[in-house]
Write a protein that holds these residues in place. Structure first.
Motif, PDB file in Angstrom:
ATOM      1  N   TYR A 190       8.908  14.335  21.033  1.00  0.00           N
ATOM      2  CA  TYR A 190       7.733  13.659  21.641  1.00  0.00           C
ATOM      3  C   TYR A 190       8.202  12.373  22.369  1.00  0.00           C
ATOM      4  O   TYR A 190       8.606  11.437  21.744  1.00  0.00           O
ATOM      5  CB  TYR A 190       6.683  13.190  20.632  1.00  0.00           C
ATOM      6  CG  TYR A 190       5.413  12.816  21.032  1.00  0.00           C
ATOM      7  CD1 TYR A 190       5.017  12.362  22.318  1.00  0.00           C
ATOM      8  CD2 TYR A 190       4.358  13.207  20.402  1.00  0.00           C
ATOM      9  CE1 TYR A 190       4.001  11.820  22.598  1.00  0.00           C
ATOM     10  CE2 TYR A 190       2.865  12.541  20.529  1.00  0.00           C
ATOM     11  CZ  TYR A 190       2.998  12.125  22.165  1.00  0.00           C
ATOM     12  OH  TYR A 190       1.666  11.615  22.012  1.00  0.00           O
ATOM     13  N   HIS A 194       3.338  11.179  27.845  1.00  0.00           N
ATOM     14  CA  HIS A 194       3.314  11.877  26.641  1.00  0.00           C
ATOM     15  C   HIS A 194       4.006  13.472  27.029  1.00  0.00           C
ATOM     16  O   HIS A 194       3.149  14.148  27.426  1.00  0.00           O
ATOM     17  CB  HIS A 194       1.758  12.164  26.095  1.00  0.00           C
ATOM     18  CG  HIS A 194       1.199  10.960  25.905  1.00  0.00           C
ATOM     19  ND1 HIS A 194       1.094  10.566  24.442  1.00  0.00           N
ATOM     20  CD2 HIS A 194       0.254  10.022  26.488  1.00  0.00           C
ATOM     21  CE1 HIS A 194       0.409   9.336  24.667  1.00  0.00           C
ATOM     22  NE2 HIS A 194      -0.325   9.318  25.769  1.00  0.00           N
ATOM     23  N   TYR A 232       5.431  22.853  20.167  1.00  0.00           N
ATOM     24  CA  TYR A 232       4.963  21.748  21.353  1.00  0.00           C
ATOM     25  C   TYR A 232       3.484  22.254  21.803  1.00  0.00           C
ATOM     26  O   TYR A 232       2.930  21.334  22.207  1.00  0.00           O
ATOM     27  CB  TYR A 232       5.931  21.897  22.450  1.00  0.00           C
ATOM     28  CG  TYR A 232       5.980  23.165  23.324  1.00  0.00           C
ATOM     29  CD1 TYR A 232       5.571  23.272  24.584  1.00  0.00           C
ATOM     30  CD2 TYR A 232       6.698  24.299  22.631  1.00  0.00           C
ATOM     31  CE1 TYR A 232       5.614  24.365  25.305  1.00  0.00           C
ATOM     32  CE2 TYR A 232       6.657  25.620  23.438  1.00  0.00           C
ATOM     33  CZ  TYR A 232       6.184  25.474  24.773  1.00  0.00           C
ATOM     34  OH  TYR A 232       5.974  26.682  25.318  1.00  0.00           O
ATOM     35  N   ILE A 289       6.696  16.215  25.835  1.00  0.00           N
ATOM     36  CA  ILE A 289       6.832  17.010  24.670  1.00  0.00           C
ATOM     37  C   ILE A 289       7.845  18.232  25.464  1.00  0.00           C
ATOM     38  O   ILE A 289       7.695  18.767  26.068  1.00  0.00           O
ATOM     39  CB  ILE A 289       5.590  17.647  23.956  1.00  0.00           C
ATOM     40  CG1 ILE A 289       4.307  16.819  24.051  1.00  0.00           C
ATOM     41  CG2 ILE A 289       5.995  18.508  22.523  1.00  0.00           C
ATOM     42  CD1 ILE A 289       4.692  15.535  23.220  1.00  0.00           C
ATOM     43  N   ILE A 303       0.932  20.360  19.752  1.00  0.00           N
ATOM     44  CA  ILE A 303       0.895  19.119  20.341  1.00  0.00           C
ATOM     45  C   ILE A 303       0.062  18.788  21.464  1.00  0.00           C
ATOM     46  O   ILE A 303      -0.720  17.958  21.845  1.00  0.00           O
ATOM     47  CB  ILE A 303       2.346  18.290  20.390  1.00  0.00           C
ATOM     48  CG1 ILE A 303       3.034  18.640  19.018  1.00  0.00           C
ATOM     49  CG2 ILE A 303       2.340  16.838  20.790  1.00  0.00           C
ATOM     50  CD1 ILE A 303       4.479  17.961  18.956  1.00  0.00           C
TER      51      ILE A 303
END
Length: 336
Positions: A265, A253, A147, A255, A150
């Motif tokens: 996501y 967004h 994560y 995560i 990301i």
């Protein structure tokens, strides 16, 4: 891999992923969990494993607000307590399944893996824009990447110049923009880009006079552990952002770790095929392959042990990583 921060809210699912009496099984923070909506509208979240013979409770059935294991018929309530046994005598008091606090807010289901006494829903990051009836489609992707990788991707907006050429078409404007990073009192970290008198993105040119310039802003807000919101604005240059080309766009967004090397996501987009096609291209065809390639390259190696090169534009992502490190250290000290 480093341990997960516990005293923060993570998103488990969109609320509309659970319809009626459905049971949702999802691996979160390395363990399988079972989530369902109770009759009073609240939610339950317990380990998706029967403590008797370890089979997934998601293989069982709903009985009112309880879940009955399909193997031997033991029933568990939303606290994880065994409240029903088909065998003589009361259910054994020592048979229980771990549970976590879970609440619905901003159309999402948020869980707290730390001390339940400290689970304050007011600490859930502000995603109130999701409460508006904007006619959005809400989706979730599974990505084979940690994560924090990301988060790096989302907090470093410069990659749009190379990775999202067709979808965003920023035309080099971010290199002429100004980056600012700020911290808010609530723990938020903002990574903001302001582009003034810049070349218009390709998708916006049909809405402008030939050769017209634009002012654009890209603001990404981060809350621990990885809950982000992106605001994108576009206006005609020289109008102090008054003459908007399109209304400002804001999207989640968010995560949540599935395991140390995979993540969920959570995102949204306009509920039409054109927006869905673009989202697939951005997330699945462009971002996801890069993140998963980075994860394969790292393997089980810690990010910092790999001695990453740090660019000036990485400041937002690095501050988010350091904020998580500080939270981990604080929790480790408190536990000790």
């Amino acid at each position: 891999m480093t341990a997960y921060v516990k005293h923060v809210w993570y998103m488990a699912a969109w609320a509309d992923e659970i319809v009626g009496d459905a049971l949702l099984s999802r691996t979160l923070l390395g363990k399988p969990w079972l989530i369902w909506r109770k009759a009073d509208g609240s939610y339950a979240m317990i380990a998706d494993r029967c403590p008797h013979r370890f089979v997934p409770l998601s293989m069982g059935t709903r009985v009112g607000d309880t879940v009955q294991c399909r193997y031997h018929g033991l029933g568990f309530d939303g606290t994880g307590a065994c409240v029903h046994s088909p065998f003589p005598g009361d259910p054994p008091a020592h048979v229980s399944s771990p549970s976590m606090p879970i609440v619905e807010k901003h159309r999402g289901l948020w869980f707290w893996p730390g001390d339940p006494a400290l689970a304050d829903p007011s600490k859930i990051p502000d995603f109130s824009f999701l409460d508006e009836d904007r006619g959005m489609y809400r989706g979730v992707l599974r990505i084979e990447g940690n994560y924090e990788l990301i988060t790096d991707n989302l907090m470093d907006l410069t990659h749009a110049e190379f990775l999202h050429i067709e979808t965003f078409g920023v035309n080099g404007s971010i290199f002429h923009g100004e980056q600012t990073v700020r911290h808010d009192d609530d723990g938020a970290i903002w990574n903001n880009w302001d582009m003034t008198d810049a070349e218009a993105p390709e998708w916006s040119k049909p809405m402008l006079e030939p050769g017209a310039k634009i002012d654009q802003w890209l603001y990404m807000r981060w809350h621990a552990p990885a809950s982000m919101a992106l605001t994108v604005g576009l206006a005609k240059a020289g109008t102090q952002r008054a003459d908007l080309i399109v209304p400002p766009m804001v999207n989640p967004h968010i995560i949540t770790p599935e395991t140390a090397t995979s993540s969920h996501y959570f995102y949204d987009h306009e509920d039409n095929e054109q927006a869905a096609t673009m989202a697939r291209q951005v997330f699945v065809e462009e971002d996801e392959p890069m993140i998963e390639a980075a994860q394969r390259a790292l393997g089980d190696q810690d990010f910092w042990d790999a001695r990453p090169a740090i660019l000036k534009t990485d400041v937002g992502a690095i501050r988010a990583r350091r904020a998580l490190m500080q939270l981990r250290k604080a929790e480790e000290s408190a536990a000790a």
